[in-house]
Design an enzyme around this catalytic site. Structure first.
Site, PDB file in Angstrom:
ATOM      1  N   SER A 135       0.844  -1.202   0.000  1.00  0.00           N
ATOM      2  CA  SER A 135       0.000   0.000   0.000  1.00  0.00           C
ATOM      3  C   SER A 135       0.881   1.255   0.000  1.00  0.00           C
ATOM      4  O   SER A 135       1.570   1.505  -0.982  1.00  0.00           O
ATOM      5  CB  SER A 135      -0.977  -0.058   1.183  1.00  0.00           C
ATOM      6  OG  SER A 135      -2.028   0.861   1.027  1.00  0.00           O
ATOM      7  N   HIS A 171      -4.744  -1.727  -4.059  1.00  0.00           N
ATOM      8  CA  HIS A 171      -6.105  -2.131  -3.677  1.00  0.00           C
ATOM      9  C   HIS A 171      -7.081  -1.923  -4.839  1.00  0.00           C
ATOM     10  O   HIS A 171      -8.194  -1.442  -4.664  1.00  0.00           O
ATOM     11  CB  HIS A 171      -6.565  -1.346  -2.449  1.00  0.00           C
ATOM     12  CG  HIS A 171      -5.577  -1.344  -1.324  1.00  0.00           C
ATOM     13  ND1 HIS A 171      -5.065  -2.512  -0.797  1.00  0.00           N
ATOM     14  CD2 HIS A 171      -4.993  -0.320  -0.639  1.00  0.00           C
ATOM     15  CE1 HIS A 171      -4.212  -2.199   0.183  1.00  0.00           C
ATOM     16  NE2 HIS A 171      -4.151  -0.890   0.284  1.00  0.00           N
TER      17      HIS A 171
END
Length: 244
Positions: A135, A171
């Site tokens: 991330s 994501h």
């Protein structure tokens, strides 16, 4: 014995939940260790940075426990309230793998620059230390990407470390606003060519070349988003399924 070429493993994965509680390192993290070419008979030296999450001590304990189960020699490099080692740049260079956790990529970049770690990461990368993360710990290596660092609505971050000359989207399959926002940023020229990952997927770079997509979860994908005239194209890459 460092990696053969400067290597980055940029992911939306790296962890798996344990049935007995806590987490273990997952396939993309183990791949990063493999690429570091650690000599046999020595535990891999992994340095973890949780800057993006504010250096949470409870999470650091999880990292140490996961590292112990995996056979890694783990150091957690805190920067709050001050660097936890006397020579952070030296700690990075002495590592086989540096893994960066998720959270606020905007805060991460600001804190790293205060401590001169932007230059230190480039030096470690060029020396063959494998860099990786999830991330925020993925986006940081690129020119920029999409972030919720500033609030619940996604915004662009464009001041990444720039080791990789692309944008990065994370994501891609689990947060519904990510895909259209990446396409908007590429279509308007805020980001150039952008490489995106579904949850559990990692991208492997040798130097600045994307050489492989890998996944911890069957059926997941990676994507290359490019501007094409007045529009945008998204090309799916089929990742190699990593062993559990």
């Amino acid at each position: 014995m460092p990696a053969e070429r400067p290597t980055i493993v940029a992911t939306s994965g790296g962890w798996t939940r344990r049935e007995l509680g806590g987490v273990d390192w997952a396939g993309t993290a183990h791949l990063a260790v493999h690429l570091a070419r650690v000599p046999s008979g020595r535990a891999p030296r992994l340095t973890y940075l949780g800057t993006a999450g504010g250096d949470q001590r409870a999470w650091a304990a999880e990292v140490h426990a996961a590292g112990s189960r995996a056979g890694f020699r783990t150091t957690v490099l805190d920067l709050f309230p001050m660097p936890g080692v006397a020579d952070p740049a030296g700690q990075l260079l002495a590592s086989d793998v540096v893994w960066v956790g998720g959270g606020s990529v905007a805060n991460l970049l600001a804190v790293w620059r205060v401590h001169g770690l932007d230059a230190a990461f480039r030096a470690a990368w060029e020396a063959g230390v494998v860099l990786g993360g999830v991330s925020a710990g993925s986006i940081c290596w690129f020119q920029g990407g999409t972030t919720d660092s500033f609030g619940p609505d996604l915004r662009a971050v464009t001041d990444g470390l720039g080791l990789l000359p692309y944008g990065n989207g994370v994501h891609h399959d689990s947060e519904p606003t990510r895909r259209p926002f990446v396409q908007h940023l590429v279509g308007t020229g805020v980001l150039g060519e952008t490489h995106c990952t579904d949850d559990g997927v990692g991208l492997v770079y040798a130097g600045t070349d994307l050489v492989e997509a890998v996944t911890e979860v069957a059926g997941k994908g990676a994507y290359v988003v490019r501007r094409d005239g007045d529009g945008v194209t998204e090309t799916r890459l089929e990742p190699r399924l990593l062993p559990r």
